[in-house]
Design a protein around this motif. Sequence first.
Motif, mmCIF file in Angstrom:
data_model
loop_
_atom_site.group_PDB
_atom_site.id
_atom_site.type_symbol
_atom_site.label_atom_id
_atom_site.label_comp_id
_atom_site.label_asym_id
_atom_site.label_seq_id
_atom_site.Cartn_x
_atom_site.Cartn_y
_atom_site.Cartn_z
ATOM 1 N N ALA A 149 -10.375 -13.105 -6.719
ATOM 2 C CA ALA A 149 -10.242 -14.459 -6.362
ATOM 3 C C ALA A 149 -9.064 -14.755 -5.705
ATOM 4 O O ALA A 149 -8.868 -15.423 -4.565
ATOM 5 C CB ALA A 149 -10.212 -15.216 -7.572
ATOM 6 N N GLN A 150 -7.903 -13.961 -5.996
ATOM 7 C CA GLN A 150 -6.641 -14.281 -5.166
ATOM 8 C C GLN A 150 -6.541 -13.699 -4.037
ATOM 9 O O GLN A 150 -6.204 -14.270 -2.798
ATOM 10 C CB GLN A 150 -5.477 -13.303 -6.020
ATOM 11 C CG GLN A 150 -5.349 -14.026 -7.386
ATOM 12 C CD GLN A 150 -4.185 -13.421 -8.186
ATOM 13 O OE1 GLN A 150 -3.862 -12.299 -7.812
ATOM 14 N NE2 GLN A 150 -3.455 -13.980 -9.255
ATOM 15 N N ARG A 151 -7.247 -12.524 -3.718
ATOM 16 C CA ARG A 151 -7.303 -11.944 -2.309
ATOM 17 C C ARG A 151 -8.362 -12.919 -1.552
ATOM 18 O O ARG A 151 -8.351 -12.703 -0.331
ATOM 19 C CB ARG A 151 -7.970 -10.294 -2.575
ATOM 20 C CG ARG A 151 -7.020 -9.419 -3.059
ATOM 21 C CD ARG A 151 -7.291 -8.153 -3.280
ATOM 22 N NE ARG A 151 -6.445 -7.433 -3.776
ATOM 23 C CZ ARG A 151 -6.447 -5.890 -4.056
ATOM 24 N NH1 ARG A 151 -7.731 -5.314 -3.778
ATOM 25 N NH2 ARG A 151 -5.348 -5.380 -4.406
ATOM 26 N N TYR A 152 -9.342 -13.648 -2.268
ATOM 27 C CA TYR A 152 -10.502 -14.462 -1.392
ATOM 28 C C TYR A 152 -9.608 -15.338 -0.817
ATOM 29 O O TYR A 152 -9.806 -16.037 0.286
ATOM 30 C CB TYR A 152 -11.463 -14.782 -2.281
ATOM 31 C CG TYR A 152 -12.599 -15.543 -1.518
ATOM 32 C CD1 TYR A 152 -13.621 -14.979 -0.797
ATOM 33 C CD2 TYR A 152 -12.667 -16.986 -1.769
ATOM 34 C CE1 TYR A 152 -14.616 -15.870 -0.016
ATOM 35 C CE2 TYR A 152 -13.621 -17.759 -1.097
ATOM 36 C CZ TYR A 152 -14.497 -16.969 -0.210
ATOM 37 O OH TYR A 152 -15.443 -17.774 0.453
ATOM 38 N N GLY A 153 -8.946 -16.103 -1.902
ATOM 39 C CA GLY A 153 -7.965 -17.155 -1.429
ATOM 40 C C GLY A 153 -6.983 -16.897 -0.226
ATOM 41 O O GLY A 153 -6.548 -17.762 0.661
ATOM 42 N N ALA A 154 -6.625 -15.444 -0.399
ATOM 43 C CA ALA A 154 -5.559 -15.281 0.744
ATOM 44 C C ALA A 154 -6.425 -14.828 1.984
ATOM 45 O O ALA A 154 -5.882 -14.387 3.200
ATOM 46 C CB ALA A 154 -4.880 -13.773 0.582
ATOM 47 N N LYS A 155 -7.740 -14.889 2.071
ATOM 48 C CA LYS A 155 -8.789 -14.352 3.112
ATOM 49 C C LYS A 155 -8.439 -12.936 3.674
ATOM 50 O O LYS A 155 -8.546 -12.557 4.774
ATOM 51 C CB LYS A 155 -8.630 -15.308 4.338
ATOM 52 C CG LYS A 155 -8.269 -16.828 3.898
ATOM 53 C CD LYS A 155 -9.846 -17.518 3.578
ATOM 54 C CE LYS A 155 -9.782 -18.859 3.466
ATOM 55 N NZ LYS A 155 -8.724 -19.311 2.409
ATOM 56 N N ASP A 156 -8.218 -12.087 2.612
ATOM 57 C CA ASP A 156 -7.817 -10.599 2.721
ATOM 58 C C ASP A 156 -9.299 -10.064 2.787
ATOM 59 O O ASP A 156 -9.218 -9.333 1.526
ATOM 60 C CB ASP A 156 -6.738 -10.331 2.182
ATOM 61 C CG ASP A 156 -6.450 -8.624 2.569
ATOM 62 O OD1 ASP A 156 -7.077 -8.133 3.290
ATOM 63 O OD2 ASP A 156 -5.123 -8.328 2.233
ATOM 64 N N GLU A 157 -10.065 -9.713 3.792
ATOM 65 C CA GLU A 157 -11.336 -9.068 3.833
ATOM 66 C C GLU A 157 -11.249 -7.567 3.138
ATOM 67 O O GLU A 157 -12.023 -7.308 2.188
ATOM 68 C CB GLU A 157 -12.140 -9.285 4.883
ATOM 69 C CG GLU A 157 -12.484 -10.787 5.191
ATOM 70 C CD GLU A 157 -13.521 -10.733 6.364
ATOM 71 O OE1 GLU A 157 -13.963 -9.620 6.882
ATOM 72 O OE2 GLU A 157 -14.123 -12.100 6.478
#
Length: 450
Positions: free
Chosen positions: A76-84
């Motif tokens: 979820a943290q990476r999804y918030g950072a848009k880091d695919e």
Amino acid sequence: MEDMTTGNPLLVIIRFTLPLLMGNIFQSLYSLVDTIIVGRSLGVSALGAIGAVSSLMFFMQGFILGVASGLSIVLAQRYGAKDEKRIRSSFITSIWIALVIVMLLMLISILFADRFLRGMNIPAELFADGKAYFVTTMIGMIALMYFNLICNVLRSIGDTRHLLVFIVLSQLLNILFDILFILVIPLGVIGVALATAISQMIVAIIAQNYLSKKNPLFHLRKEDLRMNKREILLHFKISLPIGYQNAIISIGSLILQFKLNGLGAAAVEGHSIGQKIEMIATMPLATFGVAIATFVAQNHGAKQPGRIWEGIRKLSALAITYSTVMGGLLFFFGEALAFSLFGTASSESLAYIDFYFKLTAPFYSILSLVFVLRYGLQGMGKAIAPTLAGFMEMIMRTLVPVVFTGSVGFSAIAFSHPLAWIAATLVLIIPIGYMRRDDCSGRLKQFITS
């Protein structure tokens, strides 16, 4: 897929939560139907046998579910950072970690089942059913982990609508398999465990297929067989402490259950049914916790602390309101509800149920804060305070039954629950206060101090 880093925080959380709440309402109805089928078809003693081993199962299952929850926070943290690229890496790493952990725990649980259960001091008349249910459930842990891993991925990316569909489908299949394995093919408590495992495995496969088609990031390939050590260590750093928190809490529950089992079958049945109803009534609080964890994780990844604290504050108010109303209903009508559901329950078991609600229901508002604050901190990747809170819960559920069960009996068992919630809340409030002071925007600081 829900981006929770923009828009009104409360409205975003509610929009995210509503499908989860609908799923939990349906899950509550399923749990109610399941309990009625077991209680009326197999007898209240079967519910007592399941309850007698429930704390031991929670120790095993709670750890792997905590790990699964921690893995989803990273995603979820990476999804918030848009880091695919790192989103995909997190998904693959989560699968590897989940597989290894669940296989180890499943093997240990089955090999040492007799020793574990005899150490629980289970009443003789409940032992056979308790062991059959425990072993079958442990075999089905791989389905439990798989199902929750995929569900947590859907929560992490904000896709609660499809998550609702999969939860409803899982519960419908569970009821159908309950009927098949209890009424048509009389497998007893083994049928109850089999119904859950099979339904979860079927829906997990369907959900995985949906994910891989909907988003190529979640499509498994041959190169995914290679493990990334750095990613594994990072995911362990966040997921293992959450698993430990659940395990620590359940150690207290294990000792509590040991003391409870010594009070006889009626006390075990009363406590088991009371907790079953309580679990259904407080299920929305767990939903609020999941919602705030995803909301906080995404906004933490997007570096928006002001939104985090606004969301925590407003959701806390909503959770307290709900828990106060529900606590009042069970305080006054809990025994009547139990009697309407389980007419075969003895008068002694019903008395234990009523007494249980009289001691626990007034403190549901404290429990609501435990869910919101603990999951909020976990969403930020903070592990120490939630772990200490779990440790305090363990102490209360251990110390109070051990010291006072001999003198006050069932009262010590029941009242240890609210004492555990109070202790955990006190531990969680302190770091929340410090972090809010450091992270809040100037306007929110002014609002809080005014």
